[in-house]
Scaffold this active site. Structure first.
Site, PDB file in Angstrom:
ATOM      1  N   TYR A  24      40.790  11.708  97.718  1.00  0.00           N
ATOM      2  CA  TYR A  24      40.322  12.677  96.731  1.00  0.00           C
ATOM      3  C   TYR A  24      39.295  12.128  95.747  1.00  0.00           C
ATOM      4  CZ  TYR A  24      44.343  15.228  98.501  1.00  0.00           C
ATOM      5  OH  TYR A  24      45.237  15.867  99.316  1.00  0.00           O
ATOM      6  N   ASN A  76      40.864  26.219  94.253  1.00  0.00           N
ATOM      7  CA  ASN A  76      41.374  25.146  95.095  1.00  0.00           C
ATOM      8  C   ASN A  76      42.886  25.312  95.047  1.00  0.00           C
ATOM      9  OD1 ASN A  76      42.372  22.825  96.254  1.00  0.00           O
ATOM     10  ND2 ASN A  76      40.773  21.506  95.416  1.00  0.00           N
ATOM     11  N   HIS A  82      48.307  26.321 102.656  1.00  0.00           N
ATOM     12  CA  HIS A  82      48.957  26.332 103.961  1.00  0.00           C
ATOM     13  C   HIS A  82      50.300  27.042 103.958  1.00  0.00           C
ATOM     14  CE1 HIS A  82      46.010  23.157 103.913  1.00  0.00           C
ATOM     15  NE2 HIS A  82      46.747  22.500 103.038  1.00  0.00           N
ATOM     16  N   ASP A  89      47.986  37.515  98.906  1.00  0.00           N
ATOM     17  CA  ASP A  89      48.177  38.913  98.518  1.00  0.00           C
ATOM     18  C   ASP A  89      47.656  39.182  97.108  1.00  0.00           C
ATOM     19  OD1 ASP A  89      49.307  39.414 100.991  1.00  0.00           O
ATOM     20  OD2 ASP A  89      51.376  39.494 100.237  1.00  0.00           O
ATOM     21  N   HIS A 102      38.130  22.870  98.777  1.00  0.00           N
ATOM     22  CA  HIS A 102      39.023  21.726  99.008  1.00  0.00           C
ATOM     23  C   HIS A 102      38.208  20.453  98.852  1.00  0.00           C
ATOM     24  CE1 HIS A 102      42.247  24.273 100.402  1.00  0.00           C
ATOM     25  NE2 HIS A 102      41.328  24.959 101.068  1.00  0.00           N
ATOM     26  N   VAL A 103      38.731  19.511  98.105  1.00  0.00           N
ATOM     27  CA  VAL A 103      38.043  18.244  97.872  1.00  0.00           C
ATOM     28  C   VAL A 103      37.924  17.464  99.180  1.00  0.00           C
ATOM     29  CG1 VAL A 103      38.131  16.043  96.616  1.00  0.00           C
ATOM     30  CG2 VAL A 103      38.784  18.177  95.457  1.00  0.00           C
ATOM     31  N   SER A 104      39.007  17.415  99.945  1.00  0.00           N
ATOM     32  CA  SER A 104      38.995  16.705 101.226  1.00  0.00           C
ATOM     33  C   SER A 104      38.679  17.688 102.355  1.00  0.00           C
ATOM     34  CB  SER A 104      40.348  16.037 101.485  1.00  0.00           C
ATOM     35  OG  SER A 104      41.351  17.018 101.715  1.00  0.00           O
ATOM     36  N   ARG A 113      47.677  20.991 107.733  1.00  0.00           N
ATOM     37  CA  ARG A 113      46.671  21.315 106.712  1.00  0.00           C
ATOM     38  C   ARG A 113      45.489  22.115 107.275  1.00  0.00           C
ATOM     39  NH1 ARG A 113      47.897  18.282 102.111  1.00  0.00           N
ATOM     40  NH2 ARG A 113      48.977  16.319 102.550  1.00  0.00           N
TER      41      ARG A 113
END
EC number: 4.2.1.10
Length: 145
Positions: A24, A76, A82, A89, A102-104, A113
């Site tokens: 990260y 994020n 997941h 919703d 997402h950072v990664s 993931r």
């Protein structure tokens, strides 16, 4: 009228900078929020940053966004990506455009993931760019949303 962007960060993102820096990076959530706020401000927009480790609190914040005049959400969702149909919703119910960040690169990581409950209703998804993903999402929101 100035654009109003809500930046949401989910569980464990408060640990940026210390949690798995090899994945990260070393920037903290405060660094991300400061840069995001400055980027929006320079473009004449308002950005409000919010982080919670609790799914229900994030849902409450999303539901309040429409009444607050939010134009777009950058989220994020962390591990809720997941697992949270409820978060999906909530985003669908407010009908505000949002970008998932997402950072990664979640597709290079563990198989669990790879699936996102949010991607199918997001305007866009950015992953694997480190904290620069936030910059890209804000830039997109300012220009397109």
């Amino acid at each position: 009228m100035a654009k109003n962007i809500l930046l949401l960060n989910g569980p464990n993102l408060n640990m940026l900078g210390s949690r798995e820096p090899e994945v990260y990076g070393s920037a903290t959530l405060a660094d991300v929020e400061r840069a995001a706020t400055e980027q929006a401000s320079q473009a004449g927009a308002k950005l409000t940053a919010f982080q919670s480790n609790h799914e229900g609190v994030l849902i409450d914040r999303i539901q309040a966004a429409k009444k607050e005049g939010v134009d777009a959400i950058i989220i994020n969702p962390g591990g809720l990506t997941h697992s949270s149909v409820s978060l999906r919703d909530a985003l669908a119910s407010v009908a505000l455009p949002f970008v998932e960040v997402h950072v990664s690169n979640i597709h290079q990581r563990e198989a669990f993931r790879h699936h996102s409950y949010l991607s199918g209703i997001a305007v866009g998804v950015i992953c694997g760019l480190g904290i620069d993903g936030y910059t890209a999402a804000i830039s997109f929101a300012l220009k397109k949303l």
